[in-house]
Design a protein around this motif. Sequence first.
Motif, mmCIF file in Angstrom:
data_model
loop_
_atom_site.group_PDB
_atom_site.id
_atom_site.type_symbol
_atom_site.label_atom_id
_atom_site.label_comp_id
_atom_site.label_asym_id
_atom_site.label_seq_id
_atom_site.Cartn_x
_atom_site.Cartn_y
_atom_site.Cartn_z
ATOM 1 N N ALA A 21 0.826 -1.207 0.000
ATOM 2 C CA ALA A 21 0.000 0.000 0.000
ATOM 3 C C ALA A 21 0.865 1.264 0.000
ATOM 4 O O ALA A 21 0.573 2.222 -0.727
ATOM 5 N N ALA A 22 1.915 1.280 0.807
ATOM 6 C CA ALA A 22 2.805 2.445 0.851
ATOM 7 C C ALA A 22 3.502 2.642 -0.487
ATOM 8 O O ALA A 22 3.596 3.770 -0.995
ATOM 9 N N HIS A 23 3.972 1.546 -1.084
ATOM 10 C CA HIS A 23 4.647 1.622 -2.384
ATOM 11 C C HIS A 23 3.665 2.091 -3.462
ATOM 12 O O HIS A 23 4.007 2.949 -4.283
ATOM 13 N N ALA A 24 2.452 1.578 -3.444
ATOM 14 C CA ALA A 24 1.434 1.987 -4.423
ATOM 15 C C ALA A 24 1.116 3.472 -4.293
ATOM 16 O O ALA A 24 0.913 4.163 -5.302
ATOM 17 N N ALA A 25 1.079 3.986 -3.068
ATOM 18 C CA ALA A 25 0.816 5.416 -2.863
ATOM 19 C C ALA A 25 1.926 6.258 -3.485
ATOM 20 O O ALA A 25 1.655 7.286 -4.115
ATOM 21 N N VAL A 48 12.519 -1.793 9.470
ATOM 22 C CA VAL A 48 13.207 -0.983 8.475
ATOM 23 C C VAL A 48 12.644 -1.264 7.084
ATOM 24 O O VAL A 48 12.393 -2.414 6.732
ATOM 25 N N ILE A 49 12.453 -0.195 6.316
ATOM 26 C CA ILE A 49 12.043 -0.288 4.913
ATOM 27 C C ILE A 49 13.133 0.369 4.070
ATOM 28 O O ILE A 49 13.670 1.417 4.446
ATOM 29 N N TYR A 50 13.425 -0.238 2.923
ATOM 30 C CA TYR A 50 14.380 0.297 1.957
ATOM 31 C C TYR A 50 13.657 0.493 0.634
ATOM 32 O O TYR A 50 12.921 -0.392 0.199
ATOM 33 N N CYS A 51 13.890 1.633 -0.011
ATOM 34 C CA CYS A 51 13.278 1.913 -1.314
ATOM 35 C C CYS A 51 14.366 2.324 -2.296
ATOM 36 O O CYS A 51 15.170 3.209 -2.000
ATOM 37 N N LEU A 52 14.362 1.706 -3.470
ATOM 38 C CA LEU A 52 15.290 2.049 -4.543
ATOM 39 C C LEU A 52 14.538 2.868 -5.572
ATOM 40 O O LEU A 52 13.432 2.491 -5.984
ATOM 41 N N SER A 53 15.139 3.981 -5.984
ATOM 42 C CA SER A 53 14.471 4.830 -6.965
ATOM 43 C C SER A 53 15.478 5.554 -7.840
ATOM 44 O O SER A 53 16.668 5.625 -7.525
ATOM 45 N N GLU A 54 14.964 6.085 -8.935
ATOM 46 C CA GLU A 54 15.680 7.037 -9.768
ATOM 47 C C GLU A 54 14.950 8.362 -9.593
ATOM 48 O O GLU A 54 13.718 8.380 -9.599
ATOM 49 N N ALA A 55 15.725 9.435 -9.447
ATOM 50 C CA ALA A 55 15.092 10.728 -9.213
ATOM 51 C C ALA A 55 16.069 11.849 -9.537
ATOM 52 O O ALA A 55 17.288 11.638 -9.527
ATOM 53 N N PRO A 56 15.547 13.026 -9.777
ATOM 54 C CA PRO A 56 16.439 14.164 -10.020
ATOM 55 C C PRO A 56 17.184 14.605 -8.764
ATOM 56 O O PRO A 56 18.257 15.196 -8.860
ATOM 57 N N SER A 57 16.620 14.289 -7.572
ATOM 58 C CA SER A 57 17.264 14.691 -6.328
ATOM 59 C C SER A 57 16.662 13.933 -5.149
ATOM 60 O O SER A 57 15.555 13.396 -5.235
ATOM 61 N N ALA A 58 17.388 13.944 -4.042
ATOM 62 C CA ALA A 58 16.866 13.362 -2.804
ATOM 63 C C ALA A 58 15.650 14.135 -2.324
ATOM 64 O O ALA A 58 14.714 13.563 -1.769
ATOM 65 N N GLU A 59 15.650 15.429 -2.559
ATOM 66 C CA GLU A 59 14.522 16.263 -2.132
ATOM 67 C C GLU A 59 13.232 15.877 -2.852
ATOM 68 O O GLU A 59 12.157 15.896 -2.241
ATOM 69 N N ALA A 60 13.329 15.518 -4.124
ATOM 70 C CA ALA A 60 12.139 15.084 -4.872
ATOM 71 C C ALA A 60 11.560 13.807 -4.262
ATOM 72 O O ALA A 60 10.341 13.669 -4.112
ATOM 73 N N ILE A 61 12.432 12.895 -3.882
ATOM 74 C CA ILE A 61 11.990 11.655 -3.241
ATOM 75 C C ILE A 61 11.299 11.971 -1.914
ATOM 76 O O ILE A 61 10.216 11.449 -1.636
ATOM 77 N N GLN A 62 11.921 12.829 -1.130
ATOM 78 C CA GLN A 62 11.352 13.158 0.176
ATOM 79 C C GLN A 62 9.980 13.826 0.029
ATOM 80 O O GLN A 62 9.070 13.544 0.809
ATOM 81 N N ARG A 63 9.819 14.681 -0.976
ATOM 82 C CA ARG A 63 8.516 15.330 -1.176
ATOM 83 C C ARG A 63 7.430 14.297 -1.444
ATOM 84 O O ARG A 63 6.320 14.401 -0.918
ATOM 85 N N ILE A 64 7.735 13.272 -2.248
ATOM 86 C CA ILE A 64 6.753 12.211 -2.507
ATOM 87 C C ILE A 64 6.442 11.470 -1.209
ATOM 88 O O ILE A 64 5.281 11.275 -0.855
ATOM 89 N N HIS A 65 7.473 11.048 -0.502
ATOM 90 C CA HIS A 65 7.261 10.293 0.739
ATOM 91 C C HIS A 65 6.491 11.112 1.782
ATOM 92 O O HIS A 65 5.632 10.568 2.478
ATOM 93 N N GLU A 66 6.782 12.381 1.878
ATOM 94 C CA GLU A 66 6.054 13.221 2.838
ATOM 95 C C GLU A 66 4.578 13.313 2.466
ATOM 96 O O GLU A 66 3.707 13.234 3.331
ATOM 97 N N ARG A 67 4.295 13.468 1.185
ATOM 98 C CA ARG A 67 2.902 13.571 0.737
ATOM 99 C C ARG A 67 2.129 12.278 0.958
ATOM 100 O O ARG A 67 0.919 12.308 1.162
ATOM 101 N N THR A 68 2.818 11.144 0.907
ATOM 102 C CA THR A 68 2.129 9.861 1.089
ATOM 103 C C THR A 68 2.182 9.379 2.534
ATOM 104 O O THR A 68 1.718 8.285 2.842
ATOM 105 N N GLY A 69 2.754 10.201 3.419
ATOM 106 C CA GLY A 69 2.679 9.914 4.844
ATOM 107 C C GLY A 69 3.766 9.038 5.423
ATOM 108 O O GLY A 69 3.614 8.523 6.529
ATOM 109 N N HIS A 70 4.869 8.859 4.706
ATOM 110 C CA HIS A 70 5.961 8.064 5.263
ATOM 111 C C HIS A 70 7.314 8.668 4.875
ATOM 112 O O HIS A 70 8.006 8.202 3.998
#
Length: 82
Positions: A21-25, A48-70
């Motif tokens: 559910a968290a990954h789908a969000a 502990v949860i680990y997520c692998l991603s491609e992104a323009p920046s760490a900040e972009a990843i954090q913005r997604i995670h913050e919006r989805t509540g984790h």
Amino acid sequence: MPEFMDVHHNMKGLSREDLQAAHAADLAIQAEENVNFKNAWADPEAGVIYCLSEAPSAEAIQRIHERTGHRADEIHELPLKV
């Protein structure tokens, strides 16, 4: 595009369904930040949860995670790959 591994702590007792559910969000809104979440892994006993991603920046990843509540506790760029 750079790859990143982010880490979430204090997730003890997480179920497979919770992780899915968290990954789908994240996947549902990842395009808004040009992020591509590739995989997610969890150790429910260690919490502990680990997520692998491609992104323009760490900040972009954090913005997604913050919006989805984790919000991620750590985000590491992975500049070397074999």
